[in-house]
Design an enzyme around this catalytic site. Structure first.
Site, PDB file in Angstrom:
ATOM      1  CG  ASP A  62      -6.462 -35.643 -30.860  1.00  0.00           C
ATOM      2  OD1 ASP A  62      -5.813 -35.559 -31.917  1.00  0.00           O
ATOM      3  OD2 ASP A  62      -6.107 -36.352 -29.901  1.00  0.00           O
ATOM      4  CB  THR A 110     -11.409 -23.695 -25.682  1.00  0.00           C
ATOM      5  OG1 THR A 110     -11.609 -24.159 -27.030  1.00  0.00           O
ATOM      6  CG2 THR A 110     -10.506 -22.484 -25.691  1.00  0.00           C
ATOM      7  N   GLY A 111     -11.448 -27.174 -25.120  1.00  0.00           N
ATOM      8  CA  GLY A 111     -12.364 -28.301 -24.995  1.00  0.00           C
ATOM      9  C   GLY A 111     -12.176 -29.009 -23.666  1.00  0.00           C
TER      10      GLY A 111
END
Length: 346
Positions: free
Chosen positions: A33, A118-119
């Site tokens: 992001d 997945t972070g």
């Protein structure tokens, strides 16, 4: 078009659409992001994002690409992993589905995804990867588009499930650098049968795959022929044999090239050119799509001057899957990617 798994920073990928793993509120956090905001231009992108307001989990919103090498950014909010019983799988699938549907509406020819959620949301990478691959493949069976799945580090996920059990040990057992390569190599001047002749004459049948040794029965008849007769014994080209195999399979052309993860235009070129010489990864992908036996696959590849070698990790991985009769190109590509090899397809 096709699915391409690549190792890169998604902000460096050139595509019509870049997908951002967004914060539900009009702000940006860390990871992908933040990287997307900084690459696109924080002030401009944040101003546009504030016009949208909150984005629900599993939903999407669209902004211009600004300074990215993309026309648009699709912002999608992935689910936080809460153990797998709170709708996480459906919400993650929705992120991919809605993004792909929007790509059609935007007349995009390419779209790049990160591995969503997945972070900091801690969605297990192997499960997230499985959802991404299956959802994208379902889409590509109906639509023509180049889809990139961008994995920053190919070691950041682990392959799991029974289809991958034993692949590392199989590679270790079969990958022997510079050993017995003459048993499998195809001398382009003498041809595949010539290499088999050398194998037979050296009495190495017991060390080569059974599917190769069956060709030894042809060698005697060739040895009794004049050179002119041998030259004039014309066999089918790669293209001719491929089309014959497709006819025998009962599959349509689109079914074959989509299963092979190759572009329709490339397949049309193969169909129209009797003497077409494919890249190795394309030829192997077509053999996989047709679910050929190892013997039939090596025969088809030989007609394009291509051989499989025990000193190639790529070749050993292909052999592993074919011997196990696993013909899903996506599964094979994940294994190839994990081991640093070129993936199959276009």
């Amino acid at each position: 078009m096709s699915l391409k798994i690549i190792r890169n920073d998604i902000t460096k990928v050139s595509a019509d659409i870049i997908v951002n793993t967004a914060n539900p509120m009009p702000t940006y956090a860390s990871g992908t992001d933040r990287a997307v905001y900084e690459a696109a231009g924080v002030e401009e992108l944040l101003k546009e994002r504030k016009k949208i307001g909150e984005i629900a989990i599993g939903d999407i919103a669209v902004t211009p690409g600004f300074n990215l090498d993309a026309k648009y950014i699709i912002h999608t909010v992935g689910p936080v992993w809460l153990g797998g019983n709170q709708g996480e799988f459906d919400n993650l699938k929705s992120c991919y589905q809605k993004s792909l549907e929007m790509a059609i509406d935007l007349n995009a020819s390419s779209i790049a995804f990160p591995l969503i959620a997945t972070g900091v949301y801690h969605f297990p990478k192997d499960k997230a990867l499985s959802i991404a691959i299956s959802t994208i493949n379902e889409f590509l069976m109906q639509h023509d588009m180049t889809v990139y799945l961008v994995v920053f580090d190919r070691r950041s996920f682990e392959l799991s499930g029974k289809i991958f059990d034993g692949i590392d040990s199989y590679i270790d057992d079969h990958f022997v650098s510079n050993r017995r390569t003459h048993e499998y190599s195809r001398d382009l001047e003498t041809g595949y049968r010539g290499s088999v002749a050398r194998i037979c004459s050296n009495r190495l049948q017991e060390e080569i795959p059974e599917e190769t040794s069956v060709l030894c029965s042809d060698i005697g008849s060739i040895a009794d022929m004049d050179l002119d007769d041998v030259i004039n014994t014309e066999e089918k080209t790669f293209q001719e044999r491929l089309l014959e195999l497709i006819d025998n399979s009962g599959l349509t052309d689109p079914e074959v090239y989509k299963k092979a993860n190759i572009d329709r235009k490339l397949f049309s070129k193969i169909r129209c050119d009797r003497d077409y010489k494919p890249k190795k990864k394309t030829a192997v992908a077509l053999a996989i799509a047709l679910e050929l036996s190892y013997e039939d696959m090596t025969d088809l590849l030989a007609r394009a001057g291509i051989a499989l070698s025990p000193s190639s990790r790529f070749d050993i991985i292909i052999q592993y899957f074919v011997m196990k009769k696993i013909y899903d190109v996506s599964d094979i590509n994940l294994a190839l990617f994990k081991h640093g090899q070129q993936t199959l397809g276009e």
